[in-house]
Design a protein around this motif. Structure first.
Motif, PDB file in Angstrom:
ATOM      1  N   VAL A  52       0.851  -1.189   0.000  1.00 32.25           N
ATOM      2  CA  VAL A  52       0.000   0.000   0.000  1.00 32.25           C
ATOM      3  C   VAL A  52       0.885   1.236   0.000  1.00 32.25           C
ATOM      4  N   GLU A  53       0.507   2.206  -0.806  1.00 30.52           N
ATOM      5  CA  GLU A  53       1.227   3.477  -0.867  1.00 30.52           C
ATOM      6  C   GLU A  53       0.266   4.610  -0.544  1.00 30.52           C
ATOM      7  N   LEU A  54       0.824   5.719  -0.141  1.00 25.42           N
ATOM      8  CA  LEU A  54       0.035   6.904   0.144  1.00 25.42           C
ATOM      9  C   LEU A  54      -0.634   7.380  -1.144  1.00 25.42           C
ATOM     10  N   ASN A  55      -1.897   7.704  -1.072  1.00 26.40           N
ATOM     11  CA  ASN A  55      -2.630   8.200  -2.229  1.00 26.40           C
ATOM     12  C   ASN A  55      -2.350   9.699  -2.369  1.00 26.40           C
TER      13      ASN A  55
ATOM     14  N   GLN B 200       2.803   2.700   9.698  1.00 29.82           N
ATOM     15  CA  GLN B 200       3.573   3.790  10.294  1.00 29.82           C
ATOM     16  C   GLN B 200       4.366   4.536   9.234  1.00 29.82           C
ATOM     17  N   SER B 201       4.931   3.790   8.288  1.00 24.16           N
ATOM     18  CA  SER B 201       5.703   4.401   7.207  1.00 24.16           C
ATOM     19  C   SER B 201       4.822   5.324   6.358  1.00 24.16           C
ATOM     20  N   ILE B 202       3.643   4.862   6.011  1.00 21.08           N
ATOM     21  CA  ILE B 202       2.710   5.669   5.211  1.00 21.08           C
ATOM     22  C   ILE B 202       2.237   6.875   6.018  1.00 21.08           C
ATOM     23  N   TYR B 203       1.958   6.660   7.281  1.00 20.25           N
ATOM     24  CA  TYR B 203       1.512   7.745   8.169  1.00 20.25           C
ATOM     25  C   TYR B 203       2.590   8.827   8.261  1.00 20.25           C
ATOM     26  N   ASP B 204       3.841   8.427   8.421  1.00 19.06           N
ATOM     27  CA  ASP B 204       4.949   9.381   8.521  1.00 19.06           C
ATOM     28  C   ASP B 204       5.158  10.161   7.220  1.00 19.06           C
ATOM     29  N   GLU B 205       4.857   9.518   6.100  1.00 18.08           N
ATOM     30  CA  GLU B 205       5.008  10.151   4.784  1.00 18.08           C
ATOM     31  C   GLU B 205       3.936  11.210   4.529  1.00 18.08           C
TER      32      GLU B 205
END
Length: 173
Positions: A18-21, A40-45
């Motif tokens: 999953v990647e950030l939209n 967490q990685s997506i949230y931080d991005e």
């Protein structure tokens, strides 16, 4: 999220990363228990002005209320067990979100909900096959056929003609 075709079975969910939209104006993160490293990685991005929240251990009532208030210009990110992410995705669709707005991360465990095709009982936390149904007591083969309506995999009686001929117990994947 797409379906996996394995031995002719096209209903088993297959999960991709999953990647950030980047087109989304808002981002809602919901984790069943602990936030996964992927989430967490997506949230931080994500920039802080576009994050809504991270919920974990929320009740269905709280989730439904949050999803009803969530802007339609947003993306929902889900992490947890397969039954959890499908249940929350169902609430999101009922709140008016379309499937493209819902991002499901790879489930954190192999636990399945099992739908008995004989007595219609749904059993939680199934990790092996065959499994003895909690409702009717039949030994069930846990299949890869996934019912999105029930967020569960189908289970059929093992060797109905010869109940003495049981396959070895194995973990589901």
């Amino acid at each position: 999220m797409q379906t996996e075709q394995l031995n002719g079975v096209v209903s088993k969910p297959a999960y991709s990363s999953v990647e950030l939209n980047p087109k989304s104006r808002f981002h809602l993160f919901i984790a069943e228990q602990n936030v996964t490293a992927e989430m967490q990685s997506i949230y931080d991005e994500c920039s802080s002005d576009k994050k809504i929240a991270v919920y974990n251990d929320a009740s269905d009532t709280q989730l439904i209320e949050s999803l009803a208030l969530f802007p339609l210009a947003g993306t929902l990110y889900l992490a947890g067990t397969e039954p959890f992410i499908w249940r929350v995705a169902s609430h999101a669709r009922q709140a008016g979100m379309c499937p493209e707005q819902i991002r499901m991360m790879t489930p954190v465990s192999r636990e399945r909900h099992l739908f008995c095709c004989h007595c219609y009982t749904v059993t939680e936390g199934v990790t092996y096959s065959p499994y003895v149904c909690d409702g009717c007591g039949l030994s069930l083969e846990v299949t890869d056929h996934f019912a999105r309506l029930h967020s569960a995999y189908f289970g059929y009686q093992v060797n109905a003609e010869d109940s003495a001929d049981m396959p070895a117990k194995r973990e589901v994947s």
